[in-house]
Design a protein around this motif. Structure first.
Motif, PDB file in Angstrom:
ATOM      1  N   LYS A 239     102.400   0.534  58.611  1.00  0.00           N
ATOM      2  CA  LYS A 239     102.476   0.093  57.232  1.00  0.00           C
ATOM      3  C   LYS A 239     103.585   0.847  56.519  1.00  0.00           C
ATOM      4  O   LYS A 239     103.693   2.053  56.660  1.00  0.00           O
ATOM      5  CB  LYS A 239     101.153   0.330  56.506  1.00  0.00           C
ATOM      6  CG  LYS A 239      99.955  -0.257  57.222  1.00  0.00           C
ATOM      7  CD  LYS A 239      98.699   0.107  56.490  1.00  0.00           C
ATOM      8  CE  LYS A 239      97.480  -0.424  57.198  1.00  0.00           C
ATOM      9  NZ  LYS A 239      97.273   0.233  58.484  1.00  0.00           N
TER      10      LYS A 239
ATOM     11  N   GLU B  67     102.429  -8.032  58.246  1.00  0.00           N
ATOM     12  CA  GLU B  67     102.674  -7.023  57.219  1.00  0.00           C
ATOM     13  C   GLU B  67     101.779  -7.241  56.002  1.00  0.00           C
ATOM     14  O   GLU B  67     101.272  -6.289  55.404  1.00  0.00           O
ATOM     15  CB  GLU B  67     104.146  -7.064  56.792  1.00  0.00           C
ATOM     16  CG  GLU B  67     105.121  -6.609  57.865  1.00  0.00           C
ATOM     17  CD  GLU B  67     104.937  -5.158  58.235  1.00  0.00           C
ATOM     18  OE1 GLU B  67     104.527  -4.365  57.370  1.00  0.00           O
ATOM     19  OE2 GLU B  67     105.185  -4.797  59.396  1.00  0.00           O
TER      20      GLU B  67
ATOM     21  N   LYS C  80      98.260  -6.049  56.887  1.00  0.00           N
ATOM     22  CA  LYS C  80      98.170  -4.593  56.917  1.00  0.00           C
ATOM     23  C   LYS C  80      98.156  -4.015  55.502  1.00  0.00           C
ATOM     24  O   LYS C  80      97.417  -3.083  55.218  1.00  0.00           O
ATOM     25  CB  LYS C  80      99.337  -4.013  57.717  1.00  0.00           C
ATOM     26  CG  LYS C  80      99.261  -4.297  59.207  1.00  0.00           C
ATOM     27  CD  LYS C  80     100.388  -3.636  59.949  1.00  0.00           C
ATOM     28  CE  LYS C  80     101.714  -4.278  59.607  1.00  0.00           C
ATOM     29  NZ  LYS C  80     102.833  -3.676  60.394  1.00  0.00           N
ATOM     30  N   LYS C  81      98.973  -4.571  54.624  1.00  0.00           N
ATOM     31  CA  LYS C  81      99.013  -4.089  53.250  1.00  0.00           C
ATOM     32  C   LYS C  81      97.678  -4.344  52.550  1.00  0.00           C
ATOM     33  O   LYS C  81      97.165  -3.497  51.821  1.00  0.00           O
ATOM     34  CB  LYS C  81     100.137  -4.759  52.471  1.00  0.00           C
ATOM     35  CG  LYS C  81     100.330  -4.189  51.075  1.00  0.00           C
ATOM     36  CD  LYS C  81     101.494  -4.848  50.378  1.00  0.00           C
ATOM     37  CE  LYS C  81     101.753  -4.177  49.028  1.00  0.00           C
ATOM     38  NZ  LYS C  81     100.599  -4.161  48.140  1.00  0.00           N
TER      39      LYS C  81
ATOM     40  N   LYS D  93     105.727 -11.974  61.678  1.00  0.00           N
ATOM     41  CA  LYS D  93     105.781 -10.591  61.195  1.00  0.00           C
ATOM     42  C   LYS D  93     105.371 -10.498  59.737  1.00  0.00           C
ATOM     43  O   LYS D  93     104.651  -9.572  59.345  1.00  0.00           O
ATOM     44  CB  LYS D  93     107.190 -10.035  61.393  1.00  0.00           C
ATOM     45  CG  LYS D  93     107.336  -8.597  60.929  1.00  0.00           C
ATOM     46  CD  LYS D  93     108.739  -8.086  61.182  1.00  0.00           C
ATOM     47  CE  LYS D  93     108.871  -6.632  60.704  1.00  0.00           C
ATOM     48  NZ  LYS D  93     110.236  -6.101  60.962  1.00  0.00           N
TER      49      LYS D  93
END
Length: 272
Positions: A269, A109, A112-113, A105
């Motif tokens: 996000k 993340e 995506k950021k 995960k």
């Protein structure tokens, strides 16, 4: 010669052991999808692309995400929300993914950021652009109406101030002639009227400043809220209905059950 043969044998054993270990090793993998309001959990099925008749993983979860262990390879997954009886109501189509290393995960993340920082940062500075992309048309309309109302109000104050400034009672030449050619009461009246209009003019000017400050604060608040909101890079997956309930993609933040016949699988996000 025997020593060389032993070395070859040892290397062969190490290679075979490593190959066996690689085949048995499982990697951490994470997937996430849009939340469906009113559901009783989700069911996820995973299978190998090369053996579609056999399920590799089958999970029931209460949240809209799953982190699991799986060997390297090419797989497919599909998702369904569970009805009040705990049964799948409608399945998405199979969506493929490839596993060759850990993808927990935290890594998702971070990806995506980074994607947001590289491709979407400029969109924050355009009011209502991100809500339109997320199909939040009500929110986008309210933003347009608010900034539009501020623009209309600011222009009205500017027009009123300009009208006072261009009034003949504020003409220095006219006032000079009035003092020289008219009785004293008339001159006093004209100067009093000029003072009143000057105060009104200052009021309109102050109103313009106030509206401008409010517009800047609203713009800054809008950017700040967008940074804290959820943003999605969405993949639409068509599904075949298997019961009365079907999927409604709705907004990028949430879904609900209505007869439409598709679901969204999306990345989410979040910024703090």
């Amino acid at each position: 010669m025997r020593s060389f043969g032993k070395q070859i044998l040892i290397l062969l054993c190490i290679f075979m052991s490593y190959s066996a270990y690689s085949e048995d090793k499982k990697y951490t993998y994470y997937i996430e999808w849009n939340e469906v309001k009113g559901n009783n959990g989700y069911k996820i099925e995973i299978r190998k692309t090369s053996a579609p008749e056999t399920l590799t993983n089958e999970e029931k979860v209460s949240t809209n995400s799953l982190e699991f262990l799986i060997p390297a390879g090419k797989y497919e997954f599909r998702i369904s929300a569970l009805n009040r009886f705990g049964k799948p109501s409608s399945w998405s189509q199979w969506s493929s993914f490839f596993v060759e290393h850990d993808r927990p995960k935290s890594m998702v993340e971070a990806e995506k950021k980074q994607t947001f920082d590289e491709a979407s940062t400029w969109k924050l500075w355009v009011p209502a652009l991100l809500p339109i992309e997320r199909k939040e048309y009500t929110k986008a309309s309210l933003i347009f109406l608010w900034f539009g109302a501020l623009a209309v109000a600011g222009n009205a104050e500017r027009t009123a101030g300009n009208s006072i400034a261009q009034s003949s009672t504020n003409d220095p030449t006219l006032l000079t002639l009035a003092v020289l050619t008219t009785p004293l009461p008339v001159s006093l009246y004209l100067f009093q009227k000029r003072d009143e209009e000057k105060k009104e003019y200052n009021t309109h000017q102050n109103n313009q400043v106030g509206i401008g400050v409010l517009a800047l604060l609203s713009y800054g608040l809008n950017v700040w809220l967008e940074k804290r909101s959820f943003h999605s890079a969405t993949v639409l997956i068509e599904s075949k209905p298997e019961g009365f309930f079907k999927w409604n993609p709705g907004t990028l933040q949430s879904n609900s059950f209505v007869p439409l016949g598709r679901i969204e699988i999306s990345f989410r996000k979040e910024f703090y």
